[in-house]
Design an enzyme around this catalytic site. Sequence first.
Site, PDB file in Angstrom:
ATOM      1  N   ASP A 137      -0.312  -0.505  11.312  1.00 23.71           N
ATOM      2  CA  ASP A 137       0.387  -0.372  10.032  1.00 23.71           C
ATOM      3  C   ASP A 137       1.867  -0.100  10.300  1.00 23.71           C
ATOM      4  O   ASP A 137       2.230   0.671  11.186  1.00 23.71           O
ATOM      5  CB  ASP A 137      -0.229   0.775   9.212  1.00 23.71           C
TER       6      ASP A 137
ATOM      7  N   ASN B 242      -8.367   0.620  -0.277  1.00 23.22           N
ATOM      8  CA  ASN B 242      -7.821   0.814  -1.610  1.00 23.22           C
ATOM      9  C   ASN B 242      -8.050  -0.459  -2.420  1.00 23.22           C
ATOM     10  O   ASN B 242      -7.790  -1.564  -1.937  1.00 23.22           O
ATOM     11  CB  ASN B 242      -6.324   1.107  -1.539  1.00 23.22           C
TER      12      ASN B 242
ATOM     13  N   GLU C 260      -1.635  -1.834  -2.544  1.00 14.00           N
ATOM     14  CA  GLU C 260      -0.298  -2.419  -2.608  1.00 14.00           C
ATOM     15  C   GLU C 260      -0.300  -3.885  -2.209  1.00 14.00           C
ATOM     16  O   GLU C 260       0.454  -4.679  -2.779  1.00 14.00           O
ATOM     17  CB  GLU C 260       0.656  -1.655  -1.686  1.00 14.00           C
ATOM     18  N   VAL C 261      -1.091  -4.224  -1.213  1.00 14.14           N
ATOM     19  CA  VAL C 261      -1.088  -5.606  -0.705  1.00 14.14           C
ATOM     20  C   VAL C 261      -2.373  -6.295  -1.172  1.00 14.14           C
ATOM     21  O   VAL C 261      -3.471  -5.839  -0.857  1.00 14.14           O
ATOM     22  CB  VAL C 261      -0.984  -5.628   0.829  1.00 14.14           C
TER      23      VAL C 261
ATOM     24  N   HIS D 103      -8.169  -5.336   2.828  1.00 17.91           N
ATOM     25  CA  HIS D 103      -7.934  -4.721   4.139  1.00 17.91           C
ATOM     26  C   HIS D 103      -8.585  -3.361   4.193  1.00 17.91           C
ATOM     27  O   HIS D 103      -8.720  -2.676   3.175  1.00 17.91           O
ATOM     28  CB  HIS D 103      -6.443  -4.608   4.454  1.00 17.91           C
TER      29      HIS D 103
ATOM     30  N   HIS E 223      -8.119   0.267   6.165  1.00 19.05           N
ATOM     31  CA  HIS E 223      -7.284   1.133   7.005  1.00 19.05           C
ATOM     32  C   HIS E 223      -8.190   1.876   7.975  1.00 19.05           C
ATOM     33  O   HIS E 223      -9.261   2.367   7.578  1.00 19.05           O
ATOM     34  CB  HIS E 223      -6.570   2.188   6.156  1.00 19.05           C
TER      35      HIS E 223
HETATM   36  P1  AMP Z   1      -2.626  -0.585   0.542  1.00 20.95           P
HETATM   37  O1  AMP Z   1      -1.827   0.431  -0.225  1.00 20.95           O
HETATM   38  O2  AMP Z   1      -4.030  -0.140   0.810  1.00 20.95           O
HETATM   39  O3  AMP Z   1      -2.524  -1.960  -0.056  1.00 20.95           O
HETATM   40  O4  AMP Z   1      -1.978  -0.627   1.991  1.00 20.95           O
HETATM   41  C1  AMP Z   1      -1.024  -1.548   2.388  1.00 20.95           C
HETATM   42  C2  AMP Z   1      -0.531  -1.124   3.750  1.00 20.95           C
HETATM   43  O5  AMP Z   1       0.135  -2.226   4.337  1.00 20.95           O
HETATM   44  C3  AMP Z   1       0.431   0.047   3.750  1.00 20.95           C
HETATM   45  O6  AMP Z   1      -0.110   1.113   4.537  1.00 20.95           O
HETATM   46  C4  AMP Z   1       1.700  -0.540   4.367  1.00 20.95           C
HETATM   47  O7  AMP Z   1       2.378   0.377   5.189  1.00 20.95           O
HETATM   48  C5  AMP Z   1       1.154  -1.713   5.145  1.00 20.95           C
HETATM   49  N1  AMP Z   1       2.075  -2.807   5.407  1.00 20.95           N
HETATM   50  C6  AMP Z   1       2.851  -3.450   4.506  1.00 20.95           C
HETATM   51  N2  AMP Z   1       3.539  -4.439   5.103  1.00 20.95           N
HETATM   52  C7  AMP Z   1       3.161  -4.432   6.417  1.00 20.95           C
HETATM   53  C8  AMP Z   1       3.509  -5.210   7.555  1.00 20.95           C
HETATM   54  N3  AMP Z   1       4.406  -6.218   7.478  1.00 20.95           N
HETATM   55  N4  AMP Z   1       2.946  -4.910   8.750  1.00 20.95           N
HETATM   56  C9  AMP Z   1       2.056  -3.893   8.828  1.00 20.95           C
HETATM   57  N5  AMP Z   1       1.675  -3.131   7.799  1.00 20.95           N
HETATM   58  C10 AMP Z   1       2.232  -3.386   6.607  1.00 20.95           C
END
Ligand code: AMP
Length: 121
Positions: free
Chosen positions: A33, A91, A99-100, A104, A106
Amino acid sequence: MSYDSDNIFAKILRGEIPCDKVYEDDWALAFNDINPQAPVHVLVIPKGAYVSIDDFTTDAEDAEIAGFYRAVGHVARALGVVEAGYRTLNNTGADGGQEVPHFHVHLFAGRPLGPMLSPAL
Ligand code: AMP
């Protein structure tokens, strides 16, 4: 929600932006991450185009699901965190804090991780 093929993890899967790769197989890619919340903070993502655990568990083939979760376990073993323990977290959606929009998991480890959540309000 339909899958946005321009999300950042889709770009990582296509090799359009770099990642700090930890593991890859036919089903999953794992990478560190970018904003770690623990000494070990790895993201494991399926190779397929799934927004969340909701469409992953609805639409993915059994082999994809098995392959993905085997990859999560493999990563934990490869990182040597099984004996001390670790936490996996997914999440989903707005209330889940996602967020993404590419499914995924963690994987956190490397210190005692404390309680999972603050007491409910
Ligand atoms: P979520 O809130 O569960 O969607 O987590 C998204 C995660 O993606 C967060 O912990 C971010 O720090 C991580 N993240 C976003 N962009 C990148 C990236 N380019 N490389 C690695 N991790 C990322």
